[in-house]
Design an enzyme around this catalytic site. Structure first.
Site, PDB file in Angstrom:
ATOM      1  CE  LYS A 141      -3.933  13.111 -10.007  1.00 19.05           C
ATOM      2  NZ  LYS A 141      -2.915  12.017  -9.985  1.00 19.05           N
ATOM      3  CG  ASP A 167      -1.926   1.084   1.278  1.00 24.86           C
ATOM      4  OD1 ASP A 167      -1.758   2.094   0.571  1.00 24.86           O
ATOM      5  OD2 ASP A 167      -2.905   0.938   2.033  1.00 24.86           O
ATOM      6  CB  VAL A 168       1.406   4.007  -2.452  1.00 24.58           C
ATOM      7  CG1 VAL A 168       1.801   3.089  -3.596  1.00 24.58           C
ATOM      8  CG2 VAL A 168      -0.002   4.555  -2.625  1.00 24.58           C
ATOM      9  CB  ALA A 198      -6.332   7.333 -20.698  1.00 29.97           C
ATOM     10  CG  ASN A 239      -0.273   5.207 -12.536  1.00 29.33           C
ATOM     11  OD1 ASN A 239      -0.833   5.992 -13.282  1.00 29.33           O
ATOM     12  ND2 ASN A 239      -0.840   4.047 -12.159  1.00 29.33           N
ATOM     13  CE1 TYR A 291      -7.546  12.485  -9.827  1.00 31.77           C
ATOM     14  CE2 TYR A 291      -7.892  14.351 -11.301  1.00 31.77           C
ATOM     15  CZ  TYR A 291      -7.365  13.092 -11.053  1.00 31.77           C
ATOM     16  OH  TYR A 291      -6.645  12.455 -12.044  1.00 31.77           O
ATOM     17  CB  THR A 323      -8.752   3.540 -17.425  1.00 35.53           C
ATOM     18  OG1 THR A 323      -9.200   4.766 -16.804  1.00 35.53           O
ATOM     19  CG2 THR A 323      -7.437   3.799 -18.154  1.00 35.53           C
TER      20      THR A 323
END
Length: 250
Positions: free
Chosen positions: A159, A60-61, A188, A87, A155, A190
């Protein structure tokens, strides 16, 4: 090329999965970081020769000790870390800021800000101390840091933090031959972006479908950035569906 190595976070799905498969196909050693070992294994199985070159790192980051353990394993396996694709990230449904639960903000910031910091820190320290010295860090930013979407305060804030991290590491990495760049991605195709095709809120209050692009184009761009010699760097690159309304927001 077979001796080069990269660690990719969020490698169990989406952009991380597509990028990991692209690097595996190109002959790199690839460390796959994500919380679900089964998803990481599926990423590796989806690339030719992936099982042999992939190092599954189910960590887990947001956990500092887990991040260090992942990088220790990768360093032990390969001897060095050439590239990090930082990422891993998450998003929230669009809402006015006063309707966003504080718990949701804390969960997002733990991944998108703290996780990015912890992983970059681990990579930077090893790149600084390995011989030969140096490496490259590629952060996944967002076009939301250029122009926000409605209701995207958590979000978009996160960023902007990534952009600050990128600029600082690009400066602090100079004495150690560590380059740092950022890729900002627009629509993208996904699972996370699938809702764009069904219609999403626009700045004028309307709901409209938006075009998507093939996620493999993102992977190709990251590979191009990673392939550069350390004497060259792409500080920022934007890859987006051509007709998405980035320049029509506001």
């Amino acid at each position: 090329m077979a001796s080069r190595s990269i660690i990719i976070t969020g490698a169990g799905s989406g952009i991380g999965r597509a990028t990991a498969r692209r690097f595996l196909q190109a002959g790199w050693h690839v460390g796959l970081i994500g919380r679900r070992a089964d998803a990481l294994a599926e990423t590796a199985r989806g690339a030719a020769g992936g099982d042999a070159a992939a190092l599954l790192l189910p960590y887990d980051v947001t956990d500092p000790a887990a991040v260090e353990a992942a990088f220790d394993r990768a360093t032990a396996a390969w001897g060095r870390i050439d590239v990090l694709f930082n990422n891993a990230g998450m998003a929230l449904p669009g809402r006015p800021i006063d309707e966003i639960p504080v718990a949701d903000w804390l969960a997002l910031s733990a991944v998108n800000i703290s996780g990015m910091f912890l992983v970059a820190r681990a990579a930077f320290g090893r790149m600084r101390r390995q011989a030969p010295q140096g490496g490259r860090i590629i952060n996944n930013g967002s076009i939301s840091a250029q122009v926000p979407r409605p209701g995207s305060a958590p979000y978009t804030m996160s960023k902007h933090a990534v952009t600050g991290l990128t600029k600082t590491l690009a400066l602090d990495g100079r004495p150690f031959a560590i380059a740092c760049g950022q890729i900002d991605i627009g629509n993208a195709a996904t699972d996370m972006a699938a809702r764009m095709a069904d219609g999403v809120p626009q700045a004028d209050g309307s709901i409209r479908a938006e075009p998507l692009m093939d996620v493999t184009l993102v992977a190709d761009t990251v590979l191009h950035m990673a392939d550069l010699p350390l004497s060259a760097n792409i500080p920022f690159v934007t890859v987006m569906a051509t007709t998405m309304p980035l320049f029509g927001r506001g």
